[in-house]
Write a protein that holds these residues in place. Structure first.
Motif, PDB file in Angstrom:
ATOM      1  N   SER A 105      -5.322  -0.470   9.019  1.00 31.53           N
ATOM      2  CA  SER A 105      -4.407  -0.420  10.156  1.00 31.53           C
ATOM      3  C   SER A 105      -3.263   0.551   9.840  1.00 31.53           C
ATOM      4  CB  SER A 105      -3.857  -1.812  10.431  1.00 31.53           C
ATOM      5  OG  SER A 105      -3.078  -2.230   9.330  1.00 31.53           O
ATOM      6  N   VAL A 106      -2.465   0.821  10.855  1.00 31.71           N
ATOM      7  CA  VAL A 106      -1.333   1.735  10.660  1.00 31.71           C
ATOM      8  C   VAL A 106      -0.430   1.202   9.552  1.00 31.71           C
ATOM      9  CG1 VAL A 106       0.729   2.658  11.771  1.00 31.71           C
ATOM     10  CG2 VAL A 106      -1.411   2.554  13.048  1.00 31.71           C
ATOM     11  N   GLU A 107      -0.194  -0.090   9.612  1.00 28.20           N
ATOM     12  CA  GLU A 107       0.655  -0.738   8.611  1.00 28.20           C
ATOM     13  C   GLU A 107       0.067  -0.553   7.206  1.00 28.20           C
ATOM     14  OE1 GLU A 107       2.103  -4.599  10.034  1.00 28.20           O
ATOM     15  OE2 GLU A 107       1.604  -5.284   8.021  1.00 28.20           O
ATOM     16  N   GLU A 108      -1.230  -0.763   7.087  1.00 24.41           N
ATOM     17  CA  GLU A 108      -1.873  -0.627   5.767  1.00 24.41           C
ATOM     18  C   GLU A 108      -1.849   0.816   5.293  1.00 24.41           C
ATOM     19  OE1 GLU A 108      -5.557  -2.322   6.836  1.00 24.41           O
ATOM     20  OE2 GLU A 108      -4.951  -4.365   6.406  1.00 24.41           O
ATOM     21  N   ASN A 109      -2.009   1.743   6.241  1.00 24.80           N
ATOM     22  CA  ASN A 109      -1.923   3.165   5.888  1.00 24.80           C
ATOM     23  C   ASN A 109      -0.568   3.468   5.256  1.00 24.80           C
ATOM     24  OD1 ASN A 109      -3.995   5.413   6.763  1.00 24.80           O
ATOM     25  ND2 ASN A 109      -4.281   3.703   8.177  1.00 24.80           N
ATOM     26  N   ILE A 110       0.498   2.995   5.906  1.00 26.22           N
ATOM     27  CA  ILE A 110       1.851   3.264   5.395  1.00 26.22           C
ATOM     28  C   ILE A 110       2.074   2.525   4.081  1.00 26.22           C
ATOM     29  CG2 ILE A 110       4.309   2.944   5.885  1.00 26.22           C
ATOM     30  CD1 ILE A 110       3.622   3.379   8.856  1.00 26.22           C
ATOM     31  N   ARG A 111       1.570   1.307   4.021  1.00 28.49           N
ATOM     32  CA  ARG A 111       1.728   0.500   2.797  1.00 28.49           C
ATOM     33  C   ARG A 111       1.081   1.202   1.591  1.00 28.49           C
ATOM     34  NH1 ARG A 111       2.287  -5.230   2.667  1.00 28.49           N
ATOM     35  NH2 ARG A 111       1.805  -5.195   4.875  1.00 28.49           N
ATOM     36  N   MET A 112      -0.117   1.763   1.819  1.00 26.84           N
ATOM     37  CA  MET A 112      -0.807   2.443   0.712  1.00 26.84           C
ATOM     38  C   MET A 112      -0.023   3.661   0.243  1.00 26.84           C
ATOM     39  SD  MET A 112      -4.712   1.947   1.938  1.00 26.84           S
ATOM     40  CE  MET A 112      -5.489   3.118   0.885  1.00 26.84           C
ATOM     41  N   ALA A 113       0.577   4.374   1.202  1.00 29.94           N
ATOM     42  CA  ALA A 113       1.379   5.546   0.828  1.00 29.94           C
ATOM     43  C   ALA A 113       2.611   5.112   0.044  1.00 29.94           C
ATOM     44  CB  ALA A 113       1.786   6.303   2.084  1.00 29.94           C
ATOM     45  N   LEU A 114       3.215   3.995   0.476  1.00 30.44           N
ATOM     46  CA  LEU A 114       4.394   3.491  -0.240  1.00 30.44           C
ATOM     47  C   LEU A 114       4.036   3.064  -1.663  1.00 30.44           C
ATOM     48  CD1 LEU A 114       6.281   1.369   2.431  1.00 30.44           C
ATOM     49  CD2 LEU A 114       7.241   3.231   1.107  1.00 30.44           C
ATOM     50  N   MET A 115       2.852   2.486  -1.808  1.00 32.67           N
ATOM     51  CA  MET A 115       2.415   2.039  -3.135  1.00 32.67           C
ATOM     52  C   MET A 115       1.930   3.200  -3.985  1.00 32.67           C
ATOM     53  SD  MET A 115       0.528  -1.409  -1.913  1.00 32.67           S
ATOM     54  CE  MET A 115      -0.143  -1.924  -3.474  1.00 32.67           C
ATOM     55  N   GLY A 116       1.689   4.348  -3.342  1.00 33.85           N
ATOM     56  CA  GLY A 116       1.288   5.545  -4.081  1.00 33.85           C
ATOM     57  C   GLY A 116       2.518   6.353  -4.452  1.00 33.85           C
ATOM     58  N   GLY A 117       2.689   7.462  -3.737  1.00 32.32           N
ATOM     59  CA  GLY A 117       3.816   8.343  -4.061  1.00 32.32           C
ATOM     60  C   GLY A 117       5.159   7.774  -3.646  1.00 32.32           C
ATOM     61  N   GLY A 118       5.154   6.782  -2.761  1.00 34.13           N
ATOM     62  CA  GLY A 118       6.420   6.267  -2.245  1.00 34.13           C
ATOM     63  C   GLY A 118       7.007   5.134  -3.045  1.00 34.13           C
ATOM     64  N   ARG A 119       6.540   4.965  -4.281  1.00 38.58           N
ATOM     65  CA  ARG A 119       7.031   3.831  -5.077  1.00 38.58           C
ATOM     66  C   ARG A 119       8.546   3.901  -5.309  1.00 38.58           C
ATOM     67  NH1 ARG A 119       2.369   3.851  -9.408  1.00 38.58           N
ATOM     68  NH2 ARG A 119       2.078   5.817  -8.346  1.00 38.58           N
ATOM     69  N   GLU A 120       9.053   5.141  -5.375  1.00 40.86           N
ATOM     70  CA  GLU A 120      10.502   5.285  -5.592  1.00 40.86           C
ATOM     71  C   GLU A 120      11.306   4.765  -4.406  1.00 40.86           C
ATOM     72  OE1 GLU A 120      11.488   9.298  -6.588  1.00 40.86           O
ATOM     73  OE2 GLU A 120       9.993   9.368  -8.175  1.00 40.86           O
ATOM     74  N   LEU A 121      10.668   4.729  -3.248  1.00 43.89           N
ATOM     75  CA  LEU A 121      11.382   4.258  -2.060  1.00 43.89           C
ATOM     76  C   LEU A 121      11.521   2.741  -2.043  1.00 43.89           C
ATOM     77  CD1 LEU A 121       9.704   6.523   0.643  1.00 43.89           C
ATOM     78  CD2 LEU A 121      11.927   6.807  -0.396  1.00 43.89           C
ATOM     79  N   LEU A 122      10.721   2.087  -2.879  1.00 44.88           N
ATOM     80  CA  LEU A 122      10.841   0.626  -2.977  1.00 44.88           C
ATOM     81  C   LEU A 122      11.948   0.338  -3.984  1.00 44.88           C
ATOM     82  CD1 LEU A 122       7.044  -0.119  -3.177  1.00 44.88           C
ATOM     83  CD2 LEU A 122       8.498  -0.418  -1.209  1.00 44.88           C
ATOM     84  N   GLU A 123      12.971  -0.278  -3.515  1.00 51.00           N
ATOM     85  CA  GLU A 123      14.222  -0.296  -4.287  1.00 51.00           C
ATOM     86  C   GLU A 123      14.149  -1.034  -5.619  1.00 51.00           C
ATOM     87  OE1 GLU A 123      16.783  -0.174  -0.203  1.00 51.00           O
ATOM     88  OE2 GLU A 123      16.737  -1.990  -1.385  1.00 51.00           O
ATOM     89  N   SER A 124      13.498  -2.214  -5.636  1.00 50.03           N
ATOM     90  CA  SER A 124      13.680  -3.071  -6.806  1.00 50.03           C
ATOM     91  C   SER A 124      12.819  -2.679  -7.998  1.00 50.03           C
ATOM     92  CB  SER A 124      13.412  -4.527  -6.434  1.00 50.03           C
ATOM     93  OG  SER A 124      12.047  -4.697  -6.139  1.00 50.03           O
ATOM     94  N   SER A 125      11.532  -2.490  -7.764  1.00 53.88           N
ATOM     95  CA  SER A 125      10.672  -2.231  -8.914  1.00 53.88           C
ATOM     96  C   SER A 125       9.528  -1.332  -8.499  1.00 53.88           C
ATOM     97  CB  SER A 125      10.106  -3.542  -9.456  1.00 53.88           C
ATOM     98  OG  SER A 125       9.187  -4.044  -8.532  1.00 53.88           O
TER      99      SER A 125
END
Lengths: 272, 376
Positions: free
Chosen positions: B92-112
């Protein structure tokens, strides 16, 4: 009468196997549901054939179990191999794929029947025990040289059908390769791989039913399947041969047509 | 923010030769539909490997053939927006974005960096992306349930979730009609500006390039031509290809008569140019063509603020033909008395045309400084 029916059914099994191969080639890109429907039809037919041939329940169970074993073996080796090979350079992919082709062209029952024939004749062991052993050993031969290449080819074809831009997009997004394989490639290829797996299983079932029937017809123990067909024709049972082959062909053609129509409908350009 | 690309790659149908530098903003590549632009972008993204050259982004070497450096695409932090979006069809769109966040977007996740330990943060970030990129209520939708516009928005959101340093836009608006194109274009432009991101836009549409680009280069037969600011590119293109791609419709092959004069035989016109002091300008030896924009024609001789005449060329109008368009009128004419010569086109706003008409147009003028001197 039973003998005649058995022989006619044997011809239909050969027909189904041929159709399976053709279907496999043409319908790998189709949704899994059609592959499953086709697989179910063939499984029902195989069981019906076994029943008609008055096959013993032990042999029937052993055959189905062995077919399952073949499928598991083929999948366990075929899928990972396909995933790894699909990421290799084009040359490697071609060489590995080409190496599989002769096995596909080989009449699938020949090696199984040879081993089976030797054992079931009681040349090595007693007749009762040897039938089970023969089925399992024939199954291993079948798994090693026919089913695994089929599963491998189906899997590699399925992986190659995955939209390459989605894989490239995943890479540019910084997603790890293992995650890409698990969450991008496999979900897209799974329906096609499933079709291939079902067909592998069904095909293996069909092979064992045919082998088991040969066991029950003393005169047909030796020789290849082609020889059996030739024998039937020589005995003049043309009507049965024709009827069963025509029915199976018709069913297969209809299924392929339906799959084709559905495929076209699914790939119709979305409206903007 | 800086990007330096100097690469060459031989393809079976020609050579790709890219030489560009950009110090931020949106750099546009304007070219033909021959795949060369996509190839250039793919080399920058690390999807394809050039034969030789160097790519440097913000002082980080992405590729250097001499130093044997070739960062893989997943380590470059270069976002690539594919023409169709290339969303993962089984997610889904949400999963698409989630996968990107867990890939190169890890820095955008503030805590860890371990997303498994922070599902709440991950969900929050996904929702933020959905809102920011106008995807409210579409998080659970699958790509085949979306319109092309929504697919493009979702793909853009996913790309941004990958936390890129550079964004590559490969003909992202090709599938849209003009209204929707304007909408998406505005949204993307706004997002890039807000995030202070550098971008390279590949397009065959000069309107897209004009609306979005800060600097432009044309790409012709795999070769990137010198970069110009977007207004300069459209007002004064330097090369023949740039003039063609920027929409100049009056282009005549020119021959140098001497270092100061160029003849365009098709128009029967001899051109020379003077600088501000009135001296003849030395024409480049490689001059290949003269171009006149269809809107640069004037019906009266141009005058400056003091009422003095500005140096210009005069064209006679023979055998005019009028082709009306929605808001404009094209007046096709032959500048020479002899029939069968070259034709020129003068584009007039419809309101002006309704006041004048063809009968009164016997001569047209073009300011000397508006005439394009084009090299091949």
């Amino acid at each position: 009468m039973v003998m005649r029916i058995g022989r006619a059914i044997l011809c239909s099994v050969i027909g189904i196997q041929w159709m399976t191969r053709e279907f496999c080639k043409s319908a790998i890109g189709e949704p899994a549901v059609w592959g499953m429907i086709y697989g179910m039809i063939q499984t029902i037919l195989s069981n019906y054939i076994a029943y008609m041939a008055q096959m013993s329940i032990e042999i029937l169970c052993a055959g189905v179990c062995a077919a399952g074993l073949i499928t598991v073996l083929a999948v366990v080796i075929g899928w990972p191999l396909a995933l790894v090979v699909s990421e290799c350079p084009v040359g490697v992919r071609y060489v590995v794929s080409i190496l599989c082709v002769p096995f596909l062209l080989m009449p699938p029952l020949v090696p199984a029947i040879r081993v089976y024939g030797l054992l079931a004749n009681g040349m090595i062991m007693g007749r009762g025990c040897s039938a089970i052993i023969a089925l399992v050993s024939a199954g291993l031969v079948e798994a090693a040289i026919v089913s695994m290449p089929i599963t491998f080819l189906v899997s590699i074809y399925a992986v190659r059908q995955v939209d390459p831009e989605t894989v490239l997009a995943a890479r540019t997004l910084g997603i790890r390769r293992s995650v890409i394989r698990r969450k991008v490639i496999l979900p897209q290829a799974s329906s096609r791989i499933m079709v291939g797996t079902i067909l592998t299983f069904v095909r293996a079932c069909g092979a064992f039913m045919a082998a088991a029937m040969i066991l029950q017809t003393e005169g047909l123990l030796e020789g290849t399947v082609e020889g059996v067909v030739a024998g039937l024709v020589q005995e003049g049972i043309y009507l049965n041969v024709l009827l069963w082959t025509a029915l199976v062909t018709l069913a297969g053609v209809l299924l392929i047509l339906v799959c084709g129509m559905r495929h076209r409908r699914q790939h119709r350009k979305p409206q903007t | 923010m800086s990007l330096e690309v100097r690469i060459r790659k031989q393809y079976h149908d020609g050579m790709l030769d890219v030489n560009l530098t950009s110090d931020g903003g949106i750099f546009a590549l304007l070219g033909e539909k021959d795949g060369a632009m996509s190839r250039a972008l793919r080399c920058i993204a690390g999807i394809e490997t050039p034969d030789e050259g160097r790519i440097v982004l913000d002082n980080v070497v992405l590729y250097d053939s001499l130093a044997h450096v070739n960062l893989p695409s997943d380590k470059r932090r270069v976002g690539y927006l594919f023409p169709g979006g290339a969303l993962f069809p089984t997610a889904s769109v949400e999963e698409n974005i989630r996968m990107a966040l867990m890939g190169g977007g890890r820095e955008l996740l503030e805590s860890s960096t371990d997303c498994k330990t922070s599902p709440a943060i991950l969900s929050t970030r996904v929702n933020e992306f959905l809102q920011e990129y106008h995807l409210d209520g579409l998080g659970g939708s699958y790509p085949d349930e979306l319109t092309p516009l929504q697919r493009c928005q979702a793909a853009f959101a996913r790309m941004m979730a990958g936390n890129p340093r550079l964004v590559l836009l490969d003909e992202p608006f090709a599938a849209f009609d003009s209204y929707r194109k304007a909408e998406v274009l505005r949204q993307m432009q706004q997002a890039l500006q807000e995030h202070h991101l550098q971008a390279v836009l590949a397009s065959t549409d000069m309107d897209e390039v004009y609306a979005m680009g800060d600097h432009v280069s044309s790409l012709h037969r795999g070769r990137v031509e010198p970069m110009q600011a977007v207004h300069e590119f459209f007002d004064h293109p330097r090369t023949l290809q740039a003039a063609l791609l920027s929409g100049c419709r009056n282009i005549g092959t020119a021959h140098l008569v001497d270092p100061f004069h160029a003849l365009v035989p098709a128009w029967g016109a001899l051109f020379s140019f003077r600088d501000e002091q009135g001296s003849l300008v030395h024409l480049p030896e490689s001059l290949g063509a003269i171009g006149i924009r269809e809107r640069d024609f004037l019906q009266e001789p141009p005058l400056d603020e003091q009422g003095h005449r500005i140096p210009c060329y005069r064209f006679s109008v023979y055998r005019p033909r009028v082709i009306a368009r929605r808001n404009e009128v094209d007046l096709w004419f032959e500048p020479g008395r002899r029939e069968g010569g070259g034709t020129l086109v003068y584009t007039i706003p419809k309101s002006v045309w309704e006041n004048t008409g063809t009968a009164v147009i016997e001569r047209l003028y073009v300011r000397m400084d508006h005439i394009l001197r084009l090299v091949p």
